[in-house]
Scaffold this active site. Structure first.
Site: not given
Ligand SMILES: CSC[C@H]1O[C@H](OP(=O)(O)O)[C@H](O)[C@@H]1O
Length: 364
Positions: A53-55, A90, A203, A244, A254-255
């Site tokens: 996960r993570g963009a 996603r 996270q 994201d 963002n989250k």
């Molecule tokens: C550097 S992108 C990180 C960003 O991604 C996370 O979302 P997820 O864990 O659902 O993929 C979160 O929004 C982070 O800030």
């Protein structure tokens, strides 16, 4: 991979030259599990179910998924189908669409017989580019931390609050929001990080805290709702988060919970920075609140939490009544007016259309 190393790459080509190996982040911090993804369907599952996960990391993983599919069928139709198959995993992180578009742009002009090799080469380039983008973000963000450190007493740490995980686990390496933190710590600037646990997937508690511990960065885990209180009491010098998708006018998706941190930061005159590589900018969108699709994930992620028992078993437990429904919007949008600056690989931009065009004139 040596778990003791400070840095890992989060995705790498397996020995068969076809599959990729990734860190299954669902098990951290309790278990460090590396898994091999052999097919596009496994790639799609790993993205959708947040093994990765993570963009930026989502984008790189999808790029390798395209490459795998080209080994089996490199036709135009196959390229279109794999684009759609992975894009639907996603909806919010723009890096997924950016990476898929980049693969299509690279492969469409090529003869079918050249596409698989070219796809793996481009996927590897995108991964390497992500590392360099994040290192540059780190250098520009470090300047901001140095400025705050200069106003502190000797050995008094710069207190940084971050939300979710925008660390090396969210990218190929270094991270975005964490890159300036790591460089500051490695330069000997005293830093301390307040880590938002970041419900419901935690996270922060599971990933960012693990990263900070691995780097030896002093940090304190806090519940998401503590941030405003810490800011009111002068315990936070700056906020750095990831994103994201950031719009052409500087709105930041963002989250979930990021918007609330930005409101508290503004109310307490605390600088609120967002770190992002340029593939995270969606130049086609202006108003983020109205236009960015917000992923709705299963309510079970709210009602059930993972943890490790005293016996060392990783288990899931329910925290609400069985019959209680739960809503789970995974992201929110912080309007540009609440963002102090956007830390990109080219420098720190004002969160506005003008600010972004000043750093990216080719987009003017
Ligand atoms: C550097 S992108 C990180 C960003 O991604 C996370 O979302 P997820 O864990 O659902 O993929 C979160 O929004 C982070 O800030």
């Amino acid at each position: 991979m040596n778990v003791g190393e400070r840095h890992f790459r989060t995705i790498w080509l397996a020995g068969d030259g076809r599959s990729v190996e990734i860190i299954d982040q669902r098990w951290l911090p309790h278990e460090f599990r590396v898994v091999t993804l052999k097919t596009v369907d496994e790639i799609a599952t790993a993205i959708r179910d947040m093994w990765v996960r993570g963009a930026p990391l989502i984008g790189v993983t999808a790029a390798y998924g395209v490459a795998m599919h080209m080994l089996d069928d490199a036709s135009d139709a196959a390229l279109d189908n794999v684009w759609s198959h992975l894009h639907e995993t996603r909806p919010t992180a723009i890096n997924l669409r950016w990476a898929l578009d980049e693969m299509a742009r690279t492969l469409k002009p090529l003869p079918i017989e050249e596409r698989a090799a070219a796809a793996y080469a481009r996927a590897a380039e995108i991964a390497d580019e992500d590392v360099e983008l994040n290192r540059a973000i780190g250098r520009h963000g470090l300047t901001l931390i140095r400025q705050i450190a200069a106003s502190k007493k000797p050995n008094e740490p710069v207190n940084i609050l971050t939300h979710c995980n925008a660390g090396w686990l969210a990218t190929v390496d270094y991270g975005t929001a964490t890159a300036p933190i790591y460089l500051a710590a490695e330069e000997g600037i005293p830093v301390h990080v307040y880590v938002d646990e970041t419900r419901p997937r935690n996270q922060g508690a599971q990933l960012t805290a693990w990263e900070m511990a691995g780097h030896g960065v002093p940090h304190t885990l806090v519940v998401d709702n503590a941030g405003g209180h810490l800011m009111q009491h002068g315990m936070v010098d700056m906020v750095i988060v990831g994103t994201d998708r950031t719009t052409a006018q500087g709105d930041v998706c963002n989250k979930i919970g990021t918007y609330l941190k930005a409101l508290a930061a503004r109310d307490n005159a605390i600088p609120f920075y967002v770190a992002l590589p340029s593939p995270t900018i969606d130049w086609t969108v202006g108003d983020g609140v109205k236009e960015i699709p917000i992923e709705e994930r299963s309510g079970d992620e709210v009602s059930l939490v993972w943890g490790k028992t005293a016996a060392g078993d990783v288990v899931q437990v329910r925290i609400s009544p069985d019959a209680t429904p739960a809503a789970n919007p995974a992201f929110d949008v912080t309007p540009a007016r609440l963002v102090t600056g956007l830390i990109t690989e080219r420098g720190v931009a004002e969160a506005s259309a003008e600010g972004l065009k000043a750093l990216f004139p080719e987009r003017a």
